[in-house]
Enzyme design. Structure first.
Site, mmCIF file in Angstrom:
data_model
loop_
_atom_site.group_PDB
_atom_site.id
_atom_site.type_symbol
_atom_site.label_atom_id
_atom_site.label_comp_id
_atom_site.label_asym_id
_atom_site.label_seq_id
_atom_site.Cartn_x
_atom_site.Cartn_y
_atom_site.Cartn_z
ATOM 1 N N ASP A 75 0.829 -1.219 0.000
ATOM 2 C CA ASP A 75 0.000 0.000 0.000
ATOM 3 C C ASP A 75 0.863 1.269 0.000
ATOM 4 O OD1 ASP A 75 0.631 -0.765 2.706
ATOM 5 O OD2 ASP A 75 -0.919 0.568 3.479
ATOM 6 N N HIS A 162 7.721 -0.421 12.720
ATOM 7 C CA HIS A 162 6.759 -0.978 11.748
ATOM 8 C C HIS A 162 7.271 -2.227 11.025
ATOM 9 C CE1 HIS A 162 3.163 -0.954 9.386
ATOM 10 N NE2 HIS A 162 3.802 -0.748 8.252
ATOM 11 N N HIS A 438 1.245 -0.523 14.119
ATOM 12 C CA HIS A 438 0.918 0.887 13.926
ATOM 13 C C HIS A 438 0.774 1.469 15.329
ATOM 14 C CE1 HIS A 438 0.057 0.691 9.629
ATOM 15 N NE2 HIS A 438 -0.504 -0.487 9.861
#
Ligand SMILES: [Zn+2]
Ligand SMILES: [Zn+2]
Length: 505
Positions: A75, A162, A438
């Site tokens: 993404d 992350h 996140h």
């Protein structure tokens, strides 16, 4: 003190081409003083063709000076071959070394999968494997904490947590400091360095931050690990199989470290195999072994221990494998050689169960109530991963050969349309534990406060999450002498921020 309208040349203009009020196809444009920076070039999971791309038509890509890719997730990076091979973009592209190394394999793998996974006539092939390979040399790499200057734009990446290689970017244009978080995490995990506020960089004027979890909070890490392991061992002890849908790389490595450690401490579990599937996964483990130095002290300690053990036993191979040489994890290229008997834990991609190996196994295992699906990632709206959390009575069969020997036929659809859709009963358990890495609401708000930028632009969150986070941030203005402005623009909507003070580099 004058009220004259600002000179447009003094305005910073932010335009989101994707990833605004949504999670997916991240792509943002920042313009200031005639300079143009693009942040990320991602695709939307679970959509085909043009609908998966950012709104590239809304912007003249030939005007972009620099394109920065925060991390390898699809993404954020999957539209890059398209940008480089199919548009008039002619700027320079930067990412960190580990990001580029993994990007290379990951995109190659995703191109191959998408070329075989759909029979839909509408599906357009956005780019080919050749487009990907031929554009790789255009991508330049950049180290954490080092500054590159490109047509007077100064760029510095900082670790974002992350996933391996993930960066937050500090961008300085004519004295204005812009800080982009990408996807980031602040908790200590087992292999990554957590995100920190950049030191000695002066005041940050504009912050662009993710808002995936809005203001939602999660239990502490230790509690989540305990709950996850309790769920996994519960399914195994009732004779079931555990399906953990994961994205091929990134958080899967963290889950493997958690499982390996637990198996180490529980000899009764050691006869039960943990499988990690996929070809890309195998190739990319080499990259994980290469970049130990980009990871945290925990992983370096395990590396030193393994080296000492290997030296003591005279096994030189052990030295090179290090902490990613798992003892209880077996890698599985595809399902051909998989003997599906007895209990097991299976980490299979894709993480959102759209198609591929995880979907084949879901369709095979869902009817048996002893089995369990354990979700650990962020699930995008409209995907099977999101749907299965509602515990439907049945799920549509989209993979052929799901009754056995699925590896060969993996990816073919049984039906072209939704008419006559074959349904499969769902009796397996479904649980969710977040290891998506996140920031939580509290962590994000805390970080935004620490950065202290007067302008905060929210991206990478569904509308509801973003709205809650915006309200929370605005409520903190009560305690401040000057209000912080918080923006949550739509895709293709411009945010104009005047900066009267004439900043010079
Ligand atoms: Zn990500
Ligand atoms: Zn993301």
């Amino acid at each position: 003190t004058d009220e004259d309208p600002a000179d447009p040349s003094d305005e910073l203009v932010f335009t989101g081409l994707g990833g605004c009020n949504e999670v997916g196809r991240s792509c943002h444009i920042v313009q200031y003083k005639g300079k143009t920076v693009m942040l990320d070039a991602g695709m939307y999971s679970g959509r085909d063709g043009i609908a998966a791309l950012p709104y590239f038509d809304e912007f003249d890509l030939s005007t972009i000076d620099v394109l920065l890719i925060s991390h390898f997730h699809l993404d954020h990076a999957a539209a890059l071959p398209y940008v480089l091979a199919k548009t008039n973009f002619k700027g320079r592209v930067f990412m960190t070394h580990p990001t580029k190394a993994i990007y290379k394999w990951l995109i190659q793998d995703s191109v191959r999968v998408s070329n075989t996974s759909s029979t839909s006539d509408q599906r357009t092939s956005l780019y080919t494997e050749q487009d990907h390979i031929s554009t790789l040399p255009q991508i330049e790499t950049i180290d954490f904490y080092t500054t590159h200057t490109v047509s007077s734009i100064r760029i510095t990446p900082y670790p974002a947590g992350h996933v391996l290689g993930a960066a937050m970017f500090l961008i300085n244009i004519a004295g204005l400091n812009i800080f982009f978080t990408g996807d980031y995490s602040r908790e200590q995990d087992r292999h990554l360095i957590a995100a920190e506020v950049p030191k000695n960089v002066g005041k940050i004027d504009v912050m662009i931050t993710e808002s995936t979890f809005g203001i939602s909070n999660a239990p502490p890490r230790a509690e989540r690990e305990t709950a996850l392991l309790k769920s996994v061992s519960g399914i195994l002890s009732r004779g079931g199989k555990v399906l953990m849908p994961v994205f091929a790389l990134g958080r899967a490595q963290e889950l493997l470290l958690i499982l390996e450690d637990y198996w180490q401490r529980h000899p009764d579990l050691q006869k039960i195999p943990i499988y990690y599937t996929g070809n890309t996964a195998r190739k990319c483990m080499v990259i994980y072994q290469t970049y130990i130095n980009a990871m945290n002290d925990n992983i370096k300690r395990i590396f030193r221990e393994r080296m000492a053990e290997a030296e003591a036993s005279g096994n030189a191979k052990g030295v090179s494998s290090g902490p990613w040489d798992f003892r209880f994890v077996r890698s599985l290229r595809n399902l051909d050689k998989f003997e599906d008997v007895g209990g097991c834990v299976m980490l299979a991609s894709p993480g959102m169960l759209q198609s591929g190996m995880s979907r084949v196994l879901l369709e095979r295992w869902a009817p048996d109530q002893r089995n369990g699906v354990v979700m650990t990632g962020y699930n995008v709206e409209g995907t099977m991963a999101r749907m299965i959390l509602q515990e439907p009575d049945s799920i549509p069969a989209v993979m052929s050969g799901s009754a056995g020997g699925a590896g060969q036929n993996m990816g073919r659809r049984t039906r072209d349309g939704d008419d006559n859709q074959v349904m499969i009963p769902r009796r397996c358990s479904v649980e969710e534990f977040s290891f998506a890495a996140h920031v939580t609401g509290v962590e994000n708000v805390g970080f935004v406060e620490e950065i202290g930028a007067p302008h905060v632009i929210l991206v990478h969150g569904e509308k509801a999450q973003m709205t809650r986070l915006r309200s929370k941030l605005l409520s903190l203005n009560n305690t401040k002498s000057t209000d912080v402005k918080v923006y949550s623009p739509q895709n293709a909507e411009e945010v104009r921020i005047p900066f009267r003070k004439d900043k010079t580099a």
